[in-house]
Motif scaffolding. Sequence first.
Motif, mmCIF file in Angstrom:
data_model
loop_
_atom_site.group_PDB
_atom_site.id
_atom_site.type_symbol
_atom_site.label_atom_id
_atom_site.label_comp_id
_atom_site.label_asym_id
_atom_site.label_seq_id
_atom_site.Cartn_x
_atom_site.Cartn_y
_atom_site.Cartn_z
ATOM 1 N N LEU A 33 13.437 13.540 5.773
ATOM 2 C CA LEU A 33 12.096 13.149 6.435
ATOM 3 C C LEU A 33 11.003 13.575 5.634
ATOM 4 N N ARG A 34 10.157 12.876 4.866
ATOM 5 C CA ARG A 34 9.110 13.477 3.891
ATOM 6 C C ARG A 34 7.987 13.093 4.736
ATOM 7 N N ALA A 35 6.942 14.001 4.666
ATOM 8 C CA ALA A 35 5.616 13.836 5.195
ATOM 9 C C ALA A 35 4.528 14.457 4.594
ATOM 10 N N TRP B 17 -0.612 18.134 3.671
ATOM 11 C CA TRP B 17 -1.898 18.189 2.827
ATOM 12 C C TRP B 17 -1.866 16.987 1.943
ATOM 13 N N LYS B 18 -2.950 16.154 2.115
ATOM 14 C CA LYS B 18 -2.795 14.896 0.919
ATOM 15 C C LYS B 18 -4.048 14.852 0.234
ATOM 16 N N PRO B 19 -3.803 14.994 -1.011
ATOM 17 C CA PRO B 19 -4.700 14.934 -1.961
ATOM 18 C C PRO B 19 -5.386 13.475 -2.242
ATOM 19 N N SER C 41 7.054 2.807 -2.912
ATOM 20 C CA SER C 41 5.811 2.792 -2.062
ATOM 21 C C SER C 41 4.602 2.846 -2.930
ATOM 22 N N HIS C 42 4.673 4.006 -3.740
ATOM 23 C CA HIS C 42 3.279 4.042 -4.625
ATOM 24 C C HIS C 42 3.437 3.191 -5.645
ATOM 25 N N ILE C 43 4.801 2.897 -6.274
ATOM 26 C CA ILE C 43 4.595 1.982 -7.296
ATOM 27 C C ILE C 43 4.063 0.491 -6.784
ATOM 28 N N ILE D 229 10.737 6.289 0.594
ATOM 29 C CA ILE D 229 10.099 4.871 1.216
ATOM 30 C C ILE D 229 9.191 5.496 2.233
ATOM 31 N N GLU D 230 7.606 4.934 2.257
ATOM 32 C CA GLU D 230 7.038 5.300 3.381
ATOM 33 C C GLU D 230 7.242 4.348 4.484
ATOM 34 N N SER D 231 7.412 5.191 5.663
ATOM 35 C CA SER D 231 7.516 4.326 7.045
ATOM 36 C C SER D 231 6.823 4.822 7.950
ATOM 37 N N THR E 121 -3.247 6.564 5.999
ATOM 38 C CA THR E 121 -3.309 6.493 4.688
ATOM 39 C C THR E 121 -2.384 5.186 4.108
ATOM 40 N N ASP E 122 -2.544 4.759 3.120
ATOM 41 C CA ASP E 122 -1.682 3.739 2.360
ATOM 42 C C ASP E 122 -0.961 2.597 3.506
ATOM 43 N N ALA E 123 -2.001 2.341 4.342
ATOM 44 C CA ALA E 123 -1.378 1.542 5.484
ATOM 45 C C ALA E 123 -0.446 0.176 4.645
ATOM 46 N N ALA E 124 -1.177 -0.565 3.753
ATOM 47 C CA ALA E 124 -0.343 -1.620 3.242
ATOM 48 C C ALA E 124 0.771 -1.545 2.599
ATOM 49 N N GLN E 125 1.162 -0.276 2.462
ATOM 50 C CA GLN E 125 2.462 -0.132 1.460
ATOM 51 C C GLN E 125 3.760 0.669 2.663
ATOM 52 N N GLN E 126 3.244 0.710 3.767
ATOM 53 C CA GLN E 126 4.183 1.154 4.682
ATOM 54 C C GLN E 126 5.179 0.052 5.521
HETATM 55 MN MN MN Z 1 1.165 7.947 0.514
#
Ligand code: MN
Length: 329
Positions: A16-18, A21-23, A169-171, A195-197, A206-211
């Motif tokens: 589980l990656r989370a 702290w988000k840059p 996800s970020h690609i 992969i973001e979920s 954040t990044d809703a479009a890629q989740q």
């Molecule tokens: Mn992200």
Amino acid sequence: MSTAKEIAKIPQVKVLRAGIWKPRTRPGEFEGVGVEGLKWLFDAKRATGLMTCVEVAEPAHVELALEHGVDILWLGARTVVNPFSVQSIAEALKGTHIPVMIKNPVSPDLKLWIGAIERVYNAGITKIMAIHRGFHYFQKSPFRNAPMWEIPIELKRAIPNIPIIVDPSHICGRRSLLQEISQKALDLEMDGLMIESHIDPSVAKTDAAQQLNPADLKTLLNKLIIRDRQGDQEFQSKLEELRTEIDKLDGELLEILSKRMEIINEIGDYKIENDITILQMKRWAGIIEDRLSIGTHLGLDKDFLLNLLKLIHTESIKKQETRFKQQGS
Ligand code: MN
Ligand code: PEP
């Protein structure tokens, strides 16, 4: 917690990656919940049995993550661009044995990526993975970050034992491309996916479009074709045969190119003797037209041919320029 519990039911999901702290590119955007989130992550680990993983961007993050039982750390793309930051995190890692994942820097700079890996390795960390999250690129592309697969492949060549995790996800930056890029990663012998979920992507901070929601993540993972890396004996020998043929053809290609450059030099000298300019547009336009026509008839792609011809032409001009300079013309 609800996302974690759902994805934990998917057998392929191991970690589980989370981002705690988000840059963020600009201030005022959601910057993560901070330390408080580390407690949530610990609870999620206990509830699901998944290993946990967070991004660290400062030495203090390393300390806090370790205190809260995080299993794996990662350095983000924005951190990896700065050797000072990487070094200070590496210092904080000394004496620990936590696995560390290192994202590629934002720009397509392989040396910077390798440099960050070396700094972490020199701090005594031996479990290191790289994460390919694509590169910022000025040309228009359907991707949020251009994959430029040649760079992670080159990284594998430079550091053969390093596992590379791909971050589709970020690609991609949008869900519709995730399946294709995830499959491509596996076909290129990359070692895993990040992969973001989100339980409900429409409200993701954040990044809703890629989740992907957990159900779609499960579908994506189940659709992936995991191809054999080796193949059986018969496959191997046929492959060997074809590769030998390629090796031979490449040899011939190089010889022909070298011969072409020799003649280019000869033409250069001849132009010098007769005081003629290097670039002769009419001749060049004629070459393009002629070679494109022959090449496309042979089934070669027009854009590919054009790129190749330009490359050869640029090198030819460079060679003649060197000749001109040597002769003091
Ligand atoms: Mn992200
Ligand atoms: C992330 O992993 O959520 C992230 C911020 O990614 P990157 O460092 O690749 O931009």
